[in-house]
Enzyme design. Structure first.
Site, short mmCIF file in Angstrom:
data_model
loop_
_atom_site.label_atom_id
_atom_site.label_comp_id
_atom_site.label_asym_id
_atom_site.label_seq_id
_atom_site.Cartn_x
_atom_site.Cartn_y
_atom_site.Cartn_z
N ARG A 236 47.26 33.84 31.48
CA ARG A 236 46.75 32.74 32.29
C ARG A 236 45.73 31.89 31.52
NH1 ARG A 236 45.79 35.79 38.17
NH2 ARG A 236 48.02 36.10 38.63
N HIS A 237 45.49 30.69 32.06
CA HIS A 237 44.46 29.81 31.51
C HIS A 237 43.16 30.06 32.26
CE1 HIS A 237 42.32 26.13 30.37
NE2 HIS A 237 43.22 25.99 29.40
N PRO A 238 42.02 30.00 31.58
CA PRO A 238 40.76 30.30 32.26
C PRO A 238 40.32 29.25 33.26
CG PRO A 238 40.35 29.62 30.00
CD PRO A 238 41.84 29.79 30.14
N TYR A 239 40.88 28.03 33.19
CA TYR A 239 40.38 26.95 34.04
C TYR A 239 41.45 26.21 34.82
CZ TYR A 239 36.56 27.70 30.74
OH TYR A 239 35.59 28.27 29.96
N MET A 240 42.72 26.47 34.57
CA MET A 240 43.79 25.72 35.22
C MET A 240 44.85 26.66 35.77
SD MET A 240 44.35 22.46 32.65
CE MET A 240 44.17 23.37 31.12
#
Length: 389
Positions: A236-240
Site C-alpha cells: 500500500r501507499h502511505p498517503y493514498m
C-alpha cells in the site's frame, strides 16, 4: 562525390579520463555510468584475482555477469599500490586524469599516501570521488558495510514488508549499493561542471548510508511529523488509497488512484459506482481510514473478470493500472526493446544505459568487461614515468 555523415561522439564525457579504484558494486556502478556516457575508464585492480566480483556468479563460461555489468567498456591494469614502480605509474595516471574514483574504507587512501590533498598537489584539476558505506566523517565512518547492513541500519528494512511479517530487505536489487553509485556519479558530474568555471578540482564524499536515507523520503518525513517510525504497510501507499495490489478472478494486478477523480472513474468502470459515494470512501482520508474495507469491496467487484479484462478497461478509463510481471516478462516487453534497455556486451545481454541524451548514440552493443590486466602492458607503456620513458 559522396557526402558522409560525421560519426556522433561517443557521449558527453568523450575525452574524459577516469582512474577507477572502485570495487564490488557501489563505486563501479557510478563509474560505469561515466563509461556508458563516453568516458575512458581505467580500472586499477589488485594483484591476485583482481576485483572480488570476478569470482561472483552467475557465469557465462568463465565470465562473471556480476562483474561484467558494472565494468563493461573499461580497461584493466593490475597495480600494487605499495610497490614503488607501480606507484609511479599510478601517479602518472593521476597527472593526466580528470576523475579518480575510489570506494575503499576511509583511511586506506591516507595510508597509501594518495588522499585528495596529496594528489591535488600534482593535479589541481582532479575530481576525486570517494564512496563508502557511511561517509568519510562521523562515528561510523570506519564501520564496514555491505548493502544489507546499510539497509538494516538506515531504517529501510524496518519500513519494508507486511504488518504481520518481519523486517524485509528491499529484494531483487542492491538498493543501498546502487544509491552510492548514483550519487557518486551525480557528484562527479556536478564537480566537472563547477571545474569549467573555477578551473579547480574537488573532493566528493558520498555514502551508501546517506543515499539510502535520501531515498527513504516519506518514511523520514512521517517520523519528522509524528515522532513515530512508520509501520510496515505491505504494497500500500502511505498517503493514498486505493494504491495496492488487487486480486482479479485469476491473478493479481496493480491499481493506483492518486485522487478522488480517478477513484470515481475506477468505481464506474468496474461496475461499482456506489463505492464512490459510500461515506467510508468519498475522499482520500476516508479511504485511508477504511483501507481494509475498501480493498475487500474492490476485490469483490474485480473477482467477476480476469486480470486481462480489467487491465484493458481500467486503462481505457484513464486510471493508472499495471500487470504484475516477473523479470523475464519485463525483459520481453516491447517497451524494454523500444527504450534499448537490454543490450549486448561481451556476448551477453544486460541492462542498457537509462540516460538518453539527444545528439549522442545509444548503442545496442557495447564493449565487454576486460579480462584481468587485459590492457596492462599497453597502459604501463602509456603511463610510464618520464624518466622511465
Amino acid at each position: 562525390m559522396t557526402e558522409t555523415t560525421p560519426a556522433k561522439p561517443k557521449g558527453p564525457f568523450d575525452g574524459l579520463l577516469v582512474i577507477d579504484l572502485t570495487h564490488v558494486l557501489n563505486g563501479p556502478f557510478g563509474t560505469t555510468i561515466l563509461t556508458d556516457l563516453g568516458a575512458r575508464t581505467i580500472k586499477i585492480e589488485p594483484p591476485g584475482h583482481g576485483d572480488d566480483t570476478r569470482t561472483y556468479g552467475p557465469y557465462v563460461g568463465d565470465q562473471s555477469l556480476y562483474f561484467s555489468f558494472v565494468n563493461r567498456g573499461k580497461e584493466s591494469i593490475v597495480l600494487n599500490l605499495k610497490d614503488e614502480g607501480d606507484r609511479a605509474i599510478f601517479l602518472e595516471m593521476v597527472r593526466k586524469a580528470d576523475v579518480l574514483a575510489e570506494n575503499f574504507r576511509p583511511g586506506v587512501m591516507d595510508r597509501l599516501g594518495f588522499n585528495y590533498e596529496e594528489l591535488a598537489k600534482i593535479n589541481p584539476r582532479l575530481i576525486y570521488a570517494s564512496s563508502s558505506g557511511f561517509g568519510q566523517t562521523g562515528p561510523l565512518a570506519h564501520y564496514p558495510a555491505y548493502d544489507t547492513i546499510v539497509q538494516a541500519m538506515s531504517g529501510i528494512m524496518m519500513a519494508t514488508g507486511f504488518p504481520d511479517g518481519p523486517p524485509t530487505r528491499v529484494g531483487g536489487t542492491s538498493l543501498s549499493d546502487l544509491c552510492g553509485g548514483v550519487f557518486m556519479f551525480c557528484g562527479i558530474a556536478s564537480a566537472l561542471y563547477a571545474r569549467e568555471r573555477t578551473g579547480k578540482g574537488a573532493h566528493i564524499d558520498v555514502s551508501m548510508f546517506d543515499g539510502t536515507l535520501a531515498f527513504l523520503q516519506h518514511a523520514l518525513m512521517c517520523w519528522s511529523a509524528t515522532g513515530k517510525a512508520p509501520a510496515r504497510i505491505g504494497n500500500r501507499h502511505p498517503y493514498m488509497a486505493p494504491f495496492d495490489v488487487f486480486q482479479a478472478q485469476d491473478k493479481p494486478f496493480v491499481i493506483c488512484c492518486g485522487n478522488d477523480h480517478l477513484f470515481k472513474a475506477l468505481c464506474d468502470v468496474i461496475g461499482a459506482p456506489e463505492l464512490a459515494t459510500d461515506p467510508r470512501f468519498v475522499e482520500n482520508h476516508d479511504r485511508m481510514a477504511n483501507n481494509d474495507a475498501l480493498k475487500a469491496a474492490l476485490e469483490k467487484a474485480l473477482s467477476k473478470q480476469p486480470a486481462a479484462h480489467w487491465l484493458d478497461v481500467i486503462h481505457k478509463a484513464g486510471v493508472p493500472v499495471g500487470p504484475l510481471l516477473d523479470v523475464a516478462e519485463a525483459a520481453n516487453l516491447p517497451q524494454t526493446a523500444a527504450r534499448n534497455m537490454l543490450i549486448k556486451s561481451g556476448g551477453v545481454m544486460m541492462p542498457g544505459n537509462p540516460v538518453k541524451i539527444s545528439g549522442y548514440d545509444d548503442p545496442h552493443e557495447r564493449p565487454g568487461a576486460p579480462k584481468l590486466d587485459e590492457q596492462g602492458a599497453a597502459l604501463r607503456k602509456e603511463f610510464a614515468a618520464p624518466e622511465a620513458k
